[in-house]
Design an enzyme around this catalytic site. Structure first.
Site, PDB file in Angstrom:
ATOM      1  N   HIS A 106       9.302   5.852   7.834  1.00 44.06           N
ATOM      2  CA  HIS A 106       9.835   4.513   8.042  1.00 44.06           C
ATOM      3  C   HIS A 106      11.152   4.435   7.277  1.00 44.06           C
ATOM      4  CE1 HIS A 106      10.109   0.117   7.532  1.00 44.06           C
ATOM      5  NE2 HIS A 106       9.194  -0.022   8.485  1.00 44.06           N
ATOM      6  N   ASP A 116       4.472   6.928   0.545  1.00 42.38           N
ATOM      7  CA  ASP A 116       4.504   5.601   1.159  1.00 42.38           C
ATOM      8  C   ASP A 116       3.132   5.338   1.765  1.00 42.38           C
ATOM      9  OD1 ASP A 116       4.748   3.397   2.803  1.00 42.38           O
ATOM     10  OD2 ASP A 116       6.482   4.132   3.912  1.00 42.38           O
ATOM     11  N   GLN A 134       0.887   2.156   5.604  1.00 43.64           N
ATOM     12  CA  GLN A 134      -0.081   2.222   6.689  1.00 43.64           C
ATOM     13  C   GLN A 134      -1.402   2.848   6.249  1.00 43.64           C
ATOM     14  OE1 GLN A 134       0.371   0.757   9.579  1.00 43.64           O
ATOM     15  NE2 GLN A 134       2.514   0.256   9.196  1.00 43.64           N
ATOM     16  N   LYS A 159      -0.296  -5.555   4.650  1.00 42.65           N
ATOM     17  CA  LYS A 159      -0.894  -4.574   5.563  1.00 42.65           C
ATOM     18  C   LYS A 159      -2.410  -4.505   5.365  1.00 42.65           C
ATOM     19  CE  LYS A 159       3.239  -2.825   6.792  1.00 42.65           C
ATOM     20  NZ  LYS A 159       3.813  -2.832   8.142  1.00 42.65           N
ATOM     21  N   CYS A 168      11.349   0.853  13.141  1.00 35.56           N
ATOM     22  CA  CYS A 168      12.017   1.171  11.872  1.00 35.56           C
ATOM     23  C   CYS A 168      11.888   2.652  11.540  1.00 35.56           C
ATOM     24  CB  CYS A 168      11.442   0.326  10.733  1.00 35.56           C
ATOM     25  SG  CYS A 168      11.696  -1.440  10.919  1.00 35.56           S
TER      26      CYS A 168
END
Length: 403
Positions: free
Chosen positions: A128, A199, A202, A225, A361
């Site tokens: 992302h 990251d 998700q 999220k 993104c």
């Protein structure tokens, strides 16, 4: 494939109770955009309303009872997150505004002081923009070089060198749903004394993470999220790294003393938390985390996998479909040949179905995939077969109108 083929009968009562906790869901709408932001349970909404309606006190400042209670709640939430990530200490948990700010904080407070001309930052092609642009910025500031990586383990072995200082990788791609092998990656990265940044925006929703066991140096995610509020992020960092980092933001409560010539920073974690925190967001997220303990995570994820398989089987029956996502992922990305993805989104919206389309993104990944955007649906345990059947019918209607 029908509902009974999913072997869900024993779990249907549980799943209906789960779904009932989300007031945004009605019989008239289908929400398949959870990878963008998850819907919010009533428990989170109630906690936020309670704070704003009955106890709008600040934290770590005033000494009246309401303020002390708010401070205690924030401290407890920090501990809850440390437990969630299996961090060694709650002082390794920093409040931010989201994954994006967390990674920018790493780039500016850690990387900017550590990098020199010729140093290398390895960034995967899956990322992302939030896990790419901060590295591009700090590379320009320091003279370091960005190294593109396909996320293949063998390629990483070849790319790593004494010049490698940072490796940035997603826990789960927001486009393909692919989950890199973090254990293998971490082992390789630390053989070269580089720092691993993950990251988790998700991945944290679907895959439990143990930052200690995986030897992750920095891990970032956003509360929204994980069924939580927007505007609240979490940065985990190893304590020895956080201690050596310079502060990025200055302001209230991140200092011990100040004069017109100098200031002394607070201890961890407060030195990175200048200004008034997102108090309502933290309180709402504590309610979310408490609510999540009611549910069997393994059971819920097993259900999502089965629902994803059902969805893929239905989509596969359509002509001219091209998939970009991995099998049995809660993220399903695809295109229909000769139909623009945004046209599909508009027609589905008119039929009360929410999806996501476009570059997501992740422009470099789109270039690698050879497309200008995709159609993405993303599943959560509050989705059911009715949602998928409604979506497939609406998609078929849209395709007929567009061809």
């Amino acid at each position: 494939m029908e509902l009974q083929d999913l072997n869900l009968h024993n779990n249907m009562l549980l799943l209906e109770k789960f779904r009932a906790d989300f007031p945004a869901l009605t019989s008239h709408n289908v929400y398949l955009d959870s990878a963008a932001t998850a819907l919010k349970p009533q428990a989170m909404i109630d906690a936020t309303v309670e704070y704003y309606g009955h106890n709008t006190a600040t934290a770590q400042r005033s000494l009246h009872q309401d303020a002390l209670q708010v401070t205690a709640t924030i401290d407890q939430t920090r501990q809850n997150i440390a437990d969630l990530l299996h961090a060694k200490s709650n002082c390794e948990i920093i409040w931010t505004r989201g994954t994006t700010e967390s990674i920018n904080l790493i780039a500016q407070s850690y990387a900017r002081t550590q990098l020199h001309i010729g140093d290398e930052i390895i960034v995967s092609e899956l990322e992302h923009h939030s896990n790419l642009l901060p590295w591009l910025i700090v590379a320009k500031q320091t003279g370091a070089k960005i190294i593109k990586w396909s996320a293949d383990i063998d390629e990483l072995s070849r790319l790593l060198s004494a010049r490698t200082k940072i490796v940035a990788i997603t826990q789960m791609s927001n486009v393909t749903g692919f989950c890199p092998d973090l254990a293998q990656i971490s082992q390789l990265v630390h053989q070269t004394n580089a720092v691993l940044v993950v990251d988790g925006a998700q991945g944290v929703v679907h895959h439990p993470i143990d930052v200690e066991k995986l030897n992750i140096d920095f891990y970032a995610f956003s509360a929204h999220k994980l069924y939580g509020p927007t505007g609240l992020g979490i940065l985990y960092g190893k304590q020895h790294l956080l201690k050596q980092m310079d502060v990025w933001h200055g302001g209230g409560k991140m200092l011990k003393t100040a004069s017109f010539t100098e200031f002394t920073v607070e201890d961890l974690p407060y030195k990175f938390e200048a200004g008034t925190q997102n108090i309502a967001g933290i309180i709402g997220f504590k309610a979310t985390l408490d609510w999540l303990t009611k549910w069997n995570e393994t059971q819920l994820e097993s259900y999502i996998t089965q629902l994803a398989d059902y969805t893929e089987s239905k989509l596969s029956q359509l002509t001219n479909i091209q998939f970009y996502s991995v099998k049995n992922s809660p993220i399903i990305s695809f295109n229909i040949q000769n139909i623009h993805h945004n046209d599909v989104a508009i027609l589905l919206s008119e039929q009360n179905i929410a999806i996501r389309t476009g570059e997501l993104c992740a422009k470099p990944l789109m270039d690698k995939l050879g497309c200008h955007g995709v159609i993405r649906i993303s599943l959560m345990p509050y989705n059911n077969q009715h949602d998928i059947d409604h979506f497939i019918t609406a998609l078929q209607n849209s395709i007929e109108l567009l061809t």
